[in-house]
Design a protein around this motif. Structure first.
Motif, PDB file in Angstrom:
ATOM      1  N   ASP A  59       0.854  -1.188   0.000  1.00  0.00           N
ATOM      2  CA  ASP A  59       0.000   0.000   0.000  1.00  0.00           C
ATOM      3  C   ASP A  59       0.895   1.245   0.000  1.00  0.00           C
ATOM      4  N   ASN A  60       1.148   1.788  -1.195  1.00  0.00           N
ATOM      5  CA  ASN A  60       2.032   2.949  -1.309  1.00  0.00           C
ATOM      6  C   ASN A  60       1.383   4.235  -0.810  1.00  0.00           C
ATOM      7  N   THR A  61       0.050   4.278  -0.792  1.00  0.00           N
ATOM      8  CA  THR A  61      -0.656   5.462  -0.315  1.00  0.00           C
ATOM      9  C   THR A  61      -0.409   5.677   1.174  1.00  0.00           C
ATOM     10  N   ARG A  62      -0.419   4.592   1.933  1.00  0.00           N
ATOM     11  CA  ARG A  62      -0.288   4.681   3.392  1.00  0.00           C
ATOM     12  C   ARG A  62       1.065   4.196   3.886  1.00  0.00           C
ATOM     13  N   SER A  63       1.950   3.866   2.956  1.00  0.00           N
ATOM     14  CA  SER A  63       3.288   3.366   3.298  1.00  0.00           C
ATOM     15  C   SER A  63       3.198   2.174   4.243  1.00  0.00           C
ATOM     16  N   LYS A  64       2.436   1.155   3.810  1.00  0.00           N
ATOM     17  CA  LYS A  64       2.246  -0.053   4.604  1.00  0.00           C
ATOM     18  C   LYS A  64       2.435  -1.302   3.751  1.00  0.00           C
ATOM     19  N   ILE A  65       2.867  -2.355   4.401  1.00  0.00           N
ATOM     20  CA  ILE A  65       2.806  -3.695   3.827  1.00  0.00           C
ATOM     21  C   ILE A  65       1.889  -4.501   4.737  1.00  0.00           C
ATOM     22  N   LYS A  66       0.789  -4.992   4.172  1.00  0.00           N
ATOM     23  CA  LYS A  66      -0.221  -5.707   4.956  1.00  0.00           C
ATOM     24  C   LYS A  66      -0.180  -7.191   4.596  1.00  0.00           C
ATOM     25  N   LEU A  67      -0.143  -8.028   5.608  1.00  0.00           N
ATOM     26  CA  LEU A  67      -0.166  -9.477   5.415  1.00  0.00           C
ATOM     27  C   LEU A  67      -1.499 -10.018   5.911  1.00  0.00           C
ATOM     28  N   ILE A  68      -2.204 -10.744   5.049  1.00  0.00           N
ATOM     29  CA  ILE A  68      -3.469 -11.370   5.434  1.00  0.00           C
ATOM     30  C   ILE A  68      -3.309 -12.875   5.290  1.00  0.00           C
ATOM     31  N   SER A  69      -3.300 -13.584   6.406  1.00  0.00           N
ATOM     32  CA  SER A  69      -3.193 -15.046   6.384  1.00  0.00           C
ATOM     33  C   SER A  69      -4.540 -15.663   6.046  1.00  0.00           C
ATOM     34  N   LEU A  70      -4.506 -16.634   5.150  1.00  0.00           N
ATOM     35  CA  LEU A  70      -5.693 -17.408   4.800  1.00  0.00           C
ATOM     36  C   LEU A  70      -5.521 -18.810   5.357  1.00  0.00           C
ATOM     37  N   MET A  71      -6.497 -19.276   6.141  1.00  0.00           N
ATOM     38  CA  MET A  71      -6.379 -20.592   6.775  1.00  0.00           C
ATOM     39  C   MET A  71      -6.393 -21.700   5.725  1.00  0.00           C
ATOM     40  N   ARG A  72      -5.398 -22.569   5.793  1.00  0.00           N
ATOM     41  CA  ARG A  72      -5.213 -23.575   4.741  1.00  0.00           C
ATOM     42  C   ARG A  72      -6.354 -24.587   4.685  1.00  0.00           C
ATOM     43  N   ASP A  73      -7.063 -24.804   5.812  1.00  0.00           N
ATOM     44  CA  ASP A  73      -8.151 -25.779   5.839  1.00  0.00           C
ATOM     45  C   ASP A  73      -9.508 -25.160   5.507  1.00  0.00           C
ATOM     46  N   SER A  74      -9.523 -23.917   5.044  1.00  0.00           N
ATOM     47  CA  SER A  74     -10.778 -23.260   4.673  1.00  0.00           C
ATOM     48  C   SER A  74     -11.479 -24.058   3.573  1.00  0.00           C
ATOM     49  N   LEU A  75     -12.786 -24.261   3.737  1.00  0.00           N
ATOM     50  CA  LEU A  75     -13.566 -24.983   2.728  1.00  0.00           C
ATOM     51  C   LEU A  75     -13.959 -23.996   1.632  1.00  0.00           C
ATOM     52  N   VAL A  76     -13.440 -24.223   0.434  1.00  0.00           N
ATOM     53  CA  VAL A  76     -13.696 -23.326  -0.688  1.00  0.00           C
ATOM     54  C   VAL A  76     -14.032 -24.145  -1.928  1.00  0.00           C
ATOM     55  N   ASP A  77     -14.527 -23.469  -2.939  1.00  0.00           N
ATOM     56  CA  ASP A  77     -14.780 -24.115  -4.223  1.00  0.00           C
ATOM     57  C   ASP A  77     -13.556 -23.911  -5.112  1.00  0.00           C
ATOM     58  N   ILE A  78     -13.008 -25.006  -5.631  1.00  0.00           N
ATOM     59  CA  ILE A  78     -11.845 -24.957  -6.511  1.00  0.00           C
ATOM     60  C   ILE A  78     -12.312 -25.265  -7.928  1.00  0.00           C
TER      61      ILE A  78
END
Length: 404
Positions: free
Chosen positions: A86-105
């Motif tokens: 995020d260059n606007t706010r001078s941030k690097i944001k990390l969002i972890s996604l849980m590996r066991d999340s049930l999703v459609d592939i």
């Protein structure tokens, strides 16, 4: 043309060729030194189901941590994060996604999120994230956990706080098992508290999830702690040290980003000084449940999770800042971040069926193999169990796992 004139022209041509050769060699050296990573151009032209880029000053990249063993041709992505520059706010944001999340592939139906990388590599993994969370990712960075050892050692180790005795015991067990796997002996960690961990120790710290240490929820948090410790170490380095570090690190990275894309990304990230690093994960506490015959999946409303992600990335609203305030009145003094619902450690198997039916017989025979973890197995010859990671354990009288 006289011989002298010919000689003068020949010398000029040769001089130009020599200069061009030197420039080419210097350029090649610089490229290999600073961009000598493994470049993956396989995503070009593929449909990654990426949404429209909402802000040109914000770039989202998928980060995959791979646990590839020798001889493996496919790998599950044990660590999945959305990295937002995020260059606007001078941030690097990390969002972890849980590996066991049930999703459609796409093309494979419902499955765990980390199965997408196994089934179709980075392209299918990115497409799966985009389709389920409404993101605009078109690039990725992948690091094998084995390579993480070399990266951390190149940093001179990282400062990590091993908080509990349970963490210490489990950490040393994982270090010992890693040594057996590698055919080497590695130094264990002697005590709890803040200390410098080397590459193997930090890698194993980011892997622990058993022995009452919080399951995958706490492991995700530990992975972010390792990344933050690495980032903190980099912040303390001078320009010459950073150049030397880059030369050491790039061979351990695989990415779809080309050198012409990396350079402006780095310049934009540091234009206002060293950026702030933040971390969160989805789903949030209180917004998910275990699902499946063996509680092998994490089930939650993907639209709600997508809203959290979008608000955080583009509007800088940290997930839970507003939605979770109403749930803090139960015990504001207790930090329950990254704990499963009810504080239950689901890494330990249940000692009885989850039922209130009092008519069930306690004398009925139980097949030992039925007590094995999903993805694990039971060895009738020894009476031991192996979990999905291949670690060996037995069940005590209360049905709890005890690892060797």
């Amino acid at each position: 043309m006289s011989l002298k004139r010919f000689q003068r022209r020949l010398i000029r041509v040769l001089t130009v060729l020599v200069v061009l050769s030197i420039v080419f060699c210097l350029g090649l050296y610089a490229y290999r030194s600073f961009f000598g990573y493994t470049y993956d151009g396989s995503l070009f032209g593929q449909d990654l189901a990426a949404g429209v880029k909402a802000d040109e000053n914000i770039t989202n990249i998928a980060l995959f941590g791979l646990d590839t063993r020798e001889g493996d041709t496919q790998s599950h992505s044990d660590c999945m994060m959305i990295v937002t520059v995020d260059n606007t706010r001078s941030k690097i944001k990390l969002i972890s996604l849980m590996r066991d999340s049930l999703v459609d592939i796409d093309g494979h139906g419902e499955n765990k999120l980390n199965a997408a990388y196994f089934l179709g590599g980075p392209s299918l993994a990115i497409r799966t994230i985009n389709e389920n969370f409404g993101t605009d990712i078109t690039e990725y960075i992948a690091v094998n956990f084995e390579q993480l050892v070399e990266i951390i050692d190149a940093l001179g180790g990282v400062e990590i706080n091993v908080e509990t005795t349970a963490e210490l015991l489990e950490l040393n067990r994982v270090i010992r098992d890693y040594g057996i796997e590698q055919g080497k002996e590695f130094a264990g960690v002697e005590q709890t508290g803040l200390q410098t961990l080397d590459g193997v120790q930090a890698l194993c710290y980011g892997r622990i999830r058993k022995g009452g240490t919080g399951d995958d929820w706490a492991r995700v948090e530990r992975q972010s702690i390792v990344l933050e410790a690495m980032f903190t170490k980099v912040q303390s380095m001078g320009a010459s040290e950073l150049i030397g570090l880059m030369q050491k690190l790039v061979p351990y990275v695989t990415t779809s980003l080309s050198p012409t894309e990396i350079a402006p990304l780095i310049v934009g990230a540091v234009q206002d000084g060293v950026p702030t690093l933040e971390h969160t994960r989805v789903p949030l506490d209180g917004e998910w449940n275990y699902y499946g015959s063996s509680s092998e999946y994490i089930l939650y409303d993907l639209d709600v999770a997508a809203d959290h992600i979008h608000e955080y990335i583009y509007n800088d609203v940290f997930p839970g800042d507003t939605a979770s305030t109403s749930s803090t009145d139960s015990d504001s003094s207790t930090d329950t971040y990254n704990e499963p619902l009810g504080g239950v450690d689901y890494d330990e198997p249940p000692t009885a069926p989850a039922t209130t039916d009092d008519t069930s017989s306690s004398d009925s025979a139980v097949d030992p193999a039925s007590l094995a973890e999903e993805g694990g197995r039971y060895d009738p010859a020894t009476g031991d169990y192996y979990d999905s990671d291949g670690d060996r354990y037995y069940l005590d009288e209360s049905g709890n796992r005890v690892y060797y």
